[in-house]
Design a protein around this motif. Sequence first.
Motif, PDB file in Angstrom:
ATOM      1  N   GLY A  31       0.813  -1.207   0.000  1.00 13.07           N
ATOM      2  CA  GLY A  31       0.000   0.000   0.000  1.00 13.07           C
ATOM      3  C   GLY A  31       0.847   1.258   0.000  1.00 13.07           C
ATOM      4  O   GLY A  31       0.501   2.259  -0.634  1.00 13.07           O
ATOM      5  N   SER A  32       1.983   1.216   0.700  1.00 11.13           N
ATOM      6  CA  SER A  32       2.878   2.382   0.756  1.00 11.13           C
ATOM      7  C   SER A  32       3.474   2.690  -0.610  1.00 11.13           C
ATOM      8  O   SER A  32       3.646   3.860  -0.983  1.00 11.13           O
ATOM      9  N   VAL A  33       3.795   1.653  -1.386  1.00 11.31           N
ATOM     10  CA  VAL A  33       4.301   1.868  -2.749  1.00 11.31           C
ATOM     11  C   VAL A  33       3.252   2.619  -3.574  1.00 11.31           C
ATOM     12  O   VAL A  33       3.579   3.502  -4.374  1.00 11.31           O
ATOM     13  N   GLY A  34       1.977   2.289  -3.343  1.00  7.58           N
ATOM     14  CA  GLY A  34       0.908   2.970  -4.063  1.00  7.58           C
ATOM     15  C   GLY A  34       0.798   4.446  -3.729  1.00  7.58           C
ATOM     16  O   GLY A  34       0.261   5.223  -4.525  1.00  7.58           O
ATOM     17  N   LEU A  38       2.625  10.659  -3.461  1.00  9.17           N
ATOM     18  CA  LEU A  38       2.103  11.803  -2.712  1.00  9.17           C
ATOM     19  C   LEU A  38       3.231  12.663  -2.157  1.00  9.17           C
ATOM     20  O   LEU A  38       3.110  13.885  -2.100  1.00  9.17           O
ATOM     21  N   GLY A  39       4.312  12.042  -1.727  1.00  6.81           N
ATOM     22  CA  GLY A  39       5.446  12.802  -1.211  1.00  6.81           C
ATOM     23  C   GLY A  39       6.442  13.207  -2.276  1.00  6.81           C
ATOM     24  O   GLY A  39       7.310  14.042  -2.032  1.00  6.81           O
ATOM     25  N   LEU A 154       7.568   7.711   5.923  1.00  8.59           N
ATOM     26  CA  LEU A 154       9.013   7.498   6.013  1.00  8.59           C
ATOM     27  C   LEU A 154       9.593   7.140   4.647  1.00  8.59           C
ATOM     28  O   LEU A 154      10.660   7.643   4.260  1.00  8.59           O
ATOM     29  N   ALA A 155       8.883   6.277   3.914  1.00  6.44           N
ATOM     30  CA  ALA A 155       9.347   5.895   2.577  1.00  6.44           C
ATOM     31  C   ALA A 155       9.347   7.099   1.634  1.00  6.44           C
ATOM     32  O   ALA A 155      10.284   7.284   0.846  1.00  6.44           O
ATOM     33  N   GLN A 156       8.309   7.925   1.718  1.00  9.40           N
ATOM     34  CA  GLN A 156       8.242   9.121   0.886  1.00  9.40           C
ATOM     35  C   GLN A 156       9.403  10.061   1.184  1.00  9.40           C
ATOM     36  O   GLN A 156      10.045  10.591   0.260  1.00  9.40           O
ATOM     37  N   CYS A 157       9.676  10.271   2.463  1.00  9.89           N
ATOM     38  CA  CYS A 157      10.761  11.181   2.850  1.00  9.89           C
ATOM     39  C   CYS A 157      12.108  10.683   2.342  1.00  9.89           C
ATOM     40  O   CYS A 157      12.906  11.455   1.786  1.00  9.89           O
ATOM     41  N   LEU A 159      12.787   8.554  -0.120  1.00  7.86           N
ATOM     42  CA  LEU A 159      12.898   8.566  -1.579  1.00  7.86           C
ATOM     43  C   LEU A 159      12.938   9.993  -2.122  1.00  7.86           C
ATOM     44  O   LEU A 159      13.654  10.268  -3.097  1.00  7.86           O
ATOM     45  N   ALA A 160      12.185  10.903  -1.501  1.00  7.35           N
ATOM     46  CA  ALA A 160      12.215  12.303  -1.936  1.00  7.35           C
ATOM     47  C   ALA A 160      13.622  12.878  -1.777  1.00  7.35           C
ATOM     48  O   ALA A 160      14.112  13.621  -2.644  1.00  7.35           O
ATOM     49  N   LEU A 161      14.277  12.536  -0.677  1.00  4.11           N
ATOM     50  CA  LEU A 161      15.642  13.002  -0.451  1.00  4.11           C
ATOM     51  C   LEU A 161      16.591  12.444  -1.503  1.00  4.11           C
ATOM     52  O   LEU A 161      17.429  13.168  -2.067  1.00  4.11           O
ATOM     53  N   LEU A 162      16.461  11.143  -1.789  1.00  5.06           N
ATOM     54  CA  LEU A 162      17.310  10.508  -2.794  1.00  5.06           C
ATOM     55  C   LEU A 162      17.127  11.149  -4.164  1.00  5.06           C
ATOM     56  O   LEU A 162      18.104  11.463  -4.862  1.00  5.06           O
TER      57      LEU A 162
END
Length: 395
Positions: A31-34, A38-39, A154-157, A159-162
């Motif tokens: 679900g988080s991958v989906g 958003l981030g 956490l995943a969004q943050c 990956l957004a940083l990367l």
Amino acid sequence: MRSTNAERAENGDWLVGNPTGAQLAAALWIGSVGLLILGLQPVLLGALYTEGHVTGDELALVATAEMIAIAIGSAVVAMLLSARNMRWKSAVLLVLLAAANWWTAYADTPQMLISARALAGLAEGGLVAVATELIARSRRAERIGGYFVTMQTLAQCALALLLALYVVPAAGSSGGFIVLAVVCMASLAVAFLVPGDYADLPKDENLANVLTVPSIAALLSVFCYFMFFGAVWAFLEPLGTQFGIDGRTVGLIVSASLAAQVLGAMTATMFEARIDYRLAITAIGAVALSSSLVLASGPGLTTFWAAALVMGFILLFIVPYQIRLAITADETRTAVLLVPAAQLFGLAIGPIAASLLIDGGDFRPVPEFAAASAVASVALLGLFILASRHRRARP
């Protein structure tokens, strides 16, 4: 053996079924991958705009098309498809999303970009349903929902940083979408840890269960709250510019707000059982109203920072309580499956509705609209409470 399993389900943390910790974590990750996009929208869509692939109006269409498609995808998969063969459904949706991300990386017209992101949104919504279907079967759905929003943020943050620091500067927006495609394909390994079949809920899932005043009021309350945030989030940079805050500083505020969202989600997960959901939603609505009015007042830099961080914190803090609201509205737990759709429609419609009020270069009507949305959210909670009392009072 069957009686033992039934007893464990009855006395444990699950209404039906008994997924292991690894199976639960796998479903929440799917679900988080989906919801990763958003981030990442500020980074990836901003890069598309900077590179000249889309104009400002086309950028809004791309973002809105994907958001609405996620809402539709989550509702369709949750309401119309059975919770069977979830591993294979997860795998197919991940491959479809990877293909849509790859298509986006090489799309050369705005129309192709809109089509690619709409397809991505439908797949993303289906992945969200993989998580929400399992959350709905938990006796502590609000706590599991807290884990879900914490994991996804956490995943969004990360990956957004990367993407912002390494991928987009080196490979542009296309590189960012290719990284998303790689994440989808790597997540196939996790897809096969998801429970194969989700056990049926004690009562039949039925759309008619949602067509009641309490359920409709609850979902509209969720919708209005996310309209509040969607309106402010979309226009945060032009609002800052109007008040003399440069774009780079607003970018830092956005990043800090994402961190505040993580903190809000973690805090709600710890405290959700200690606060009544009605009190929490009302208090957060009051904070949302106050923050919106602060932004409408022409704040200085420090006050602008504070309002944005507070908004980030309450965005995900409220989610476990909204899940409890939906469960209380509909004991069959059909309504809770539509909470992500209500949230995403709010995020998509908020900016569109607020944009109709903008007069030239004056963006003050945006936070004023957000304030009205926050008030509407709390008012709908009041309608839900009255309707629930009336329903219980009937013989």
